[in-house]
Write a protein that holds these residues in place. Structure first.
Motif, PDB file in Angstrom:
ATOM      1  N   UNK A   1      -6.670   6.839   4.380  1.00  0.00           N
ATOM      2  CA  UNK A   1      -5.586   6.789   5.342  1.00  0.00           C
ATOM      3  C   UNK A   1      -4.342   6.204   4.695  1.00  0.00           C
ATOM      4  N   UNK A   2      -3.197   6.484   5.293  1.00  0.00           N
ATOM      5  CA  UNK A   2      -1.953   5.936   4.771  1.00  0.00           C
ATOM      6  C   UNK A   2      -1.859   4.449   4.946  1.00  0.00           C
ATOM      7  N   UNK A   3      -2.755   3.865   5.704  1.00  0.00           N
ATOM      8  CA  UNK A   3      -2.744   2.420   5.871  1.00  0.00           C
ATOM      9  C   UNK A   3      -3.710   1.750   4.905  1.00  0.00           C
ATOM     10  N   UNK A   4      -4.156   2.482   3.899  1.00  0.00           N
ATOM     11  CA  UNK A   4      -4.964   1.851   2.869  1.00  0.00           C
ATOM     12  C   UNK A   4      -6.418   1.724   3.197  1.00  0.00           C
ATOM     13  N   UNK A   5      -6.935   2.546   4.109  1.00  0.00           N
ATOM     14  CA  UNK A   5      -8.339   2.431   4.477  1.00  0.00           C
ATOM     15  C   UNK A   5      -9.060   3.717   4.150  1.00  0.00           C
ATOM     16  N   UNK A   6     -10.376   3.592   4.058  1.00  0.00           N
ATOM     17  CA  UNK A   6     -11.210   4.752   3.842  1.00  0.00           C
ATOM     18  C   UNK A   6     -11.430   5.506   5.132  1.00  0.00           C
TER      19      UNK A   6
ATOM     20  N   UNK B   1      10.828   4.809   2.413  1.00  0.00           N
ATOM     21  CA  UNK B   1      10.399   3.723   3.295  1.00  0.00           C
ATOM     22  C   UNK B   1      11.322   2.530   3.120  1.00  0.00           C
ATOM     23  N   UNK B   2      11.815   1.987   4.238  1.00  0.00           N
ATOM     24  CA  UNK B   2      12.646   0.785   4.227  1.00  0.00           C
ATOM     25  C   UNK B   2      12.029  -0.229   5.177  1.00  0.00           C
ATOM     26  N   UNK B   3      12.628  -1.425   5.214  1.00  0.00           N
ATOM     27  CA  UNK B   3      12.093  -2.437   6.125  1.00  0.00           C
ATOM     28  C   UNK B   3      12.273  -2.036   7.584  1.00  0.00           C
ATOM     29  N   UNK B   4      13.150  -1.089   7.858  1.00  0.00           N
ATOM     30  CA  UNK B   4      13.353  -0.644   9.229  1.00  0.00           C
ATOM     31  C   UNK B   4      12.489   0.529   9.634  1.00  0.00           C
ATOM     32  N   UNK B   5      11.698   1.063   8.726  1.00  0.00           N
ATOM     33  CA  UNK B   5      10.842   2.212   9.023  1.00  0.00           C
ATOM     34  C   UNK B   5       9.760   1.828  10.020  1.00  0.00           C
ATOM     35  N   UNK B   6       9.567   2.609  11.081  1.00  0.00           N
ATOM     36  CA  UNK B   6       8.488   2.287  12.031  1.00  0.00           C
ATOM     37  C   UNK B   6       7.121   2.342  11.364  1.00  0.00           C
ATOM     38  N   UNK B   7       6.242   1.450  11.770  1.00  0.00           N
ATOM     39  CA  UNK B   7       4.881   1.436  11.238  1.00  0.00           C
ATOM     40  C   UNK B   7       4.189   2.764  11.520  1.00  0.00           C
ATOM     41  N   UNK B   8       4.473   3.348  12.671  1.00  0.00           N
ATOM     42  CA  UNK B   8       3.825   4.613  13.044  1.00  0.00           C
ATOM     43  C   UNK B   8       4.188   5.748  12.092  1.00  0.00           C
ATOM     44  N   UNK B   9       5.283   5.597  11.323  1.00  0.00           N
ATOM     45  CA  UNK B   9       5.698   6.641  10.387  1.00  0.00           C
ATOM     46  C   UNK B   9       4.977   6.552   9.056  1.00  0.00           C
ATOM     47  N   UNK B  10       4.365   5.394   8.769  1.00  0.00           N
ATOM     48  CA  UNK B  10       3.720   5.230   7.470  1.00  0.00           C
ATOM     49  C   UNK B  10       2.211   5.054   7.589  1.00  0.00           C
ATOM     50  N   UNK B  11       1.686   5.018   8.816  1.00  0.00           N
ATOM     51  CA  UNK B  11       0.252   4.858   9.020  1.00  0.00           C
ATOM     52  C   UNK B  11      -0.279   6.004   9.867  1.00  0.00           C
TER      53      UNK B  11
END
Length: 825
Positions: free
Chosen positions: A240-245, A3-13
């Motif tokens: 979830x990958x976005x830190x939620x239950x 993961x870098x600062x250029x990674x799309x949010x959709x790729x990590x969530x």
């Protein structure tokens, strides 16, 4: 996955609804998330025992779970999780008697309730943070933040009954893991975490400030490579990958983000010695202390760090651009014969400001290095005459000049105006010493909407190198346009063109020399902002209006005041009957146009209340009026019986725009209902009235621009700002500024003061997507001066920034107008 600062949010969530909500806020990449800064930080949460609780006030405490019950009710199967906690041990540490309270969670997803009850089993030590309330005369915390603690004291209490119903602890463990991993290792660690100040973000109806915060923290954790979220979840109920239950509730992703890993992912931009001299944080540390602050002091220090970074990058880029321009060569243009003949032929006298600017330009263009000058002038202050004087100086010296306008309508208007002025000059000019009459130089129009044959003739004339004036749109930046003898480029409303487009004009001349550059704008710019944005340019100001123009009277009209609205429409009808014209401006075209045209503020920016400021929530936005709706509504009013209307929007093609404007100018359709497409380059002298609906949702600078569309014929003129702003709201304050002054610089200063830093020259000035997100060009003038001095010293030692690779990359991104330069790595 790296993961870098250029990674799309959709790729990590994995939560696509959350991804869509963040996208609506302009957060597309991890870097966008890091620079989606909170607008304030909460005070630390106080520690209180249950007996010290104050209804509605946030508090934190440690306790032990005594009982758990999961129940469902209603036809839709809405579930309820009730947890009884006892704070006896914690209360004793505060010399208070212990007490019990209920933690209540609601969800229609059984999966979530099973997962949550598995975490909060009987005997579990927990840390709780939330605002208490009362239900059935009992203290209750609804959806508090809960951290499980890695200690398991022996229970000494019996189960508690509610309304004679037994609490079935067995049900609480169904589907739960046998050994859930605790969130923290000790109560002290958990209390320290939940009591920390919380950043508050501008949110929306689709995503709360807490969920924005949670998502950003999880991205910081991923950047730092710290592994999984702190709280484990059962099979089938994975976090979830976005830190939620399972139902999107927080699982506290802020689990000990290692600064060392984050620093490798986010390298510093500022030179080390400058950071040390200013006592600034490392860039990664600053991001961490903004989004997960240990204290309010560290939060404000982090904001100060990144604010200074913005100033330093900005000033370094401008100084470097100025230095590069100073090393270039240009064609000297000393002959002012044509220029003087044009001035002598004018049917009016130049203002003192126009004469001063023309003389400054003449001195610049007579030198062998390129002029770099910004001309800022009020609407109707006579910038076109100044530009023509400069172009005639270039043509009179045997070279070519090009004027680039942002729209075809404006280019055609410039072409007509300049052609008429040049023809008048040729008619009235005195023959030279040998008796030869002064010939008018060719004035060529070049736009993308021209017919092929006319376009080819224009291109051929320019490519021949004959001294001439070319008036063009974006077509001037195309490879097909060649002007081998080009010595001057005039850019009108420069913010509508990118840096790379402007730079493309440098390669047009065969000599390889750079053309002189004159940039014009009617957008009001605060002088401090001009220093910030155009430090690479010499700046001239036109503040006087030519003789014959009368001040425009401005009125704020509450839309709910039917009597005042009727009087306004009756007044407009009187002006129409007197042979004058009226504009009516709306932000949207029709109901399918969701975003609107122009500088439209969001509801929070326009009407932000104390409550929304406290919790970061944004009220449901009221719909903006549309061109289609208002045109239909006005046509039915008795005041406008027999009056023909026309409409004009950004969707109309150039031919339609030309036809509509001709009908408006001739009086065939004396009322024009339009979007902000009329903001630039529309000149109808008979127009005396302008009505702007939803004026409280427009930027002040744009309202000033729109107001300048009237009052051009020497007759009294009126501007009516129709508003739905609440009394005492920010929107009402902003409209008072535009009502009380016509000075563009003052308006721009107030716009920045009321709205924040924002890009004063961008199409969207509300700050959401701007080149400067933290730097306040009015309030931070001293900081900018300091950054400029330090940037000058650095560039004196290292002009190309060879020893500062990260800074060089940030400067390059800034120069290109890349709004993500703050996250360049």
């Amino acid at each position: 996955m790296s993961v870098t600062v250029g990674t799309p949010v959709s790729s990590v969530m994995t939560n696509k609804r959350r991804v869509g909500a963040l996208k609506s806020l302009g957060v597309l990449t991890v870097g966008d998330a890091l620079t989606y800064y909170p607008f304030r930080v909460t005070d630390p949460v106080p520690l209180r025992s249950i007996r010290e609780a104050r209804i509605g006030e946030p508090m934190a405490f440690a306790a032990e779970v005594r009982a758990v019950r999961v129940s469902s009710s209603g036809a839709r199967g809405n579930g309820r999780l009730e947890v009884v906690v006892d704070d006896s041990a914690f209360a004793a540490s505060r010399r208070q008697p212990g007490a019990m309270a209920r933690l209540v969670f609601f969800s229609h997803k059984k999966q979530y309730l099973d997962w949550m009850s598995g975490r909060l089993r009987q005997g579990t030590c927990v840390v709780v943070a939330g605002a208490p309330g009362v239900f059935n005369d009992q203290l209750q915390f609804t959806h508090p933040e809960v951290l499980t603690v890695g200690v398991h004291p022996t229970s000494r209490y019996r189960f508690v009954r509610e309304e004679n119903q037994p609490l079935d602890v067995r049900n609480a463990s169904l589907g739960a893991p046998t050994s859930p991993r605790p969130d923290v290792e000790s109560p002290e660690e958990g209390l320290a975490r939940v009591c920390r100040p919380r950043p508050v973000y501008h949110a929306s109806s689709r995503i709360s400030s807490d969920h924005i915060h949670d998502s950003i923290l999880d991205m910081l954790r991923l950047l730092a490579g710290s592994g999984d979220s702190a709280a484990s979840t059962p099979d089938g109920a994975a976090s979830n990958a976005d830190g939620t239950g399972p139902n999107g509730s927080l699982t506290d992703a802020a689990a000990n983000i290692p600064l060392s890993g984050l620093a490798r992912a986010i390298p510093d931009i500022l030179p080390e010695r400058i950071r040390a001299d200013k006592d600034l944080m490392h860039r990664a540390e600053a991001f961490l202390n903004i989004h997960d602050p240990v204290s309010t002091k560290e939060f404000h220090r982090a904001i100060a760090t990144l604010r200074y970074e913005e100033a330093f990058v900005c000033q370094t880029a401008l100084l470097q651009a100025r230095a590069h321009a100073g090393h270039a060569s240009a064609e000297p243009c000393p002959d002012v014969t044509l220029r003087n003949a044009m001035i002598a032929s004018l049917p009016f006298n130049l203002t003192g400001g126009q004469r001063e600017v023309i003389d400054s330009i003449a001195a610049d263009m007579s030198r062998d290095h390129p002029m770099q000058r910004l001309l800022q002038g009020e609407v109707g202050s006579g910038k076109t005459v100044v530009a023509l004087a400069a172009m005639l100086q270039a043509v009179g010296s045997g070279h070519q000049a090009v004027l680039v306008a942002p729209t075809q309508v404006l280019a055609e208007q410039h072409h007509r105006t300049i052609t008429a002025m040049v023809d008048r000059m040729a008619e009235r000019a005195v023959p030279d010493s040998e008796g030869r009459p002064l010939s008018a130089p060719p004035v060529i129009l070049l736009t993308g909407g021209m017919k092929l044959a006319a376009r080819r003739r224009a291109l051929a004339t320019a490519a021949g190198g004959e001294p001439c004036i070319v008036v063009a749109t974006h077509a001037a930046f195309s490879k097909t346009f060649q002007a081998p003898n080009l010595a001057l480029a005039v850019i009108d409303e420069q913010h509508r063109f990118g840096v790379e487009q402007r730079e493309s004009l440098r390669g047009k001349a065969l000599s390889g020399k750079a053309p002189h550059l004159l940039i014009m704008t009617a957008t009001p710019i605060p002088r401090t902002a001009a220093m910030t944005w155009f430090g690479d340019l010499d700046i001239s100001w036109l503040t006087e209006l030519p003789g014959g123009r009368k001040p425009i009277r401005t009125f704020v009209v509450p839309e709910a005041d039917g009597h005042l609205m009727g009087s306004m429409f009756a007044h407009i009808r009187q002006r129409i009957d007197a042979g004058e014209r009226a504009y009516v401006v709306c932000a949207r075209i029709d109901d399918s146009d969701e975003s609107g045209e122009g500088d439209v503020l969001d509801e929070a920016m326009a009407t932000e209340s104390a409550q929304s400021a406290r919790n970061g929530a944004v009220p449901s936005p009221r719909p903006l009026h549309t061109v289609v709706q208002i045109a239909d509504r006005l046509a039915k009013l008795p005041q406008f019986q027999g009056v023909r209307f026309a409409t004009l929007t950004g969707r109309d093609d150039d031919a339609t725009k030309q036809r509509v404007m001709e009908g408006f100018a001739s009086g065939e359709t004396p009322i024009l209902v339009a979007t902000t497409v009329i903001e630039v380059g529309v000149d109808v002298p008979q127009a005396s009235c302008i009505v702007v609906f939803d004026a409280d949702r427009f930027g002040l600078s744009q309202l000033h621009q729109l107001r300048g569309r009237v009052g051009r014929g020497g007759t009294p003129s009126w501007s009516f700002l129709v508003s739905q702003a609440e009394p005492g709201s920010l929107g009402e304050q902003r409209l008072a500024v535009i009502r009380d002054t016509t000075d563009g610089s003052t308006i721009a200063e107030e716009d920045l003061r009321l709205r924040g830093a924002g890009d004063v020259l961008g199409d969207a000035q509300s700050g959401g997507k701007s080149s400067l997100k933290l730097l306040r060009v009015v309030k931070d003038a001293e900081l900018i001066v300091d950054a400029r001095e330090r940037a000058e010293a650095l560039l004196a030692e290292d002009p190309e920034l060879a020893g500062e690779v990260e800074l060089a990359g940030a400067v390059l991104d800034f120069t290109r107008g890349n709004e993500t330069y703050l996250t360049s790595s």
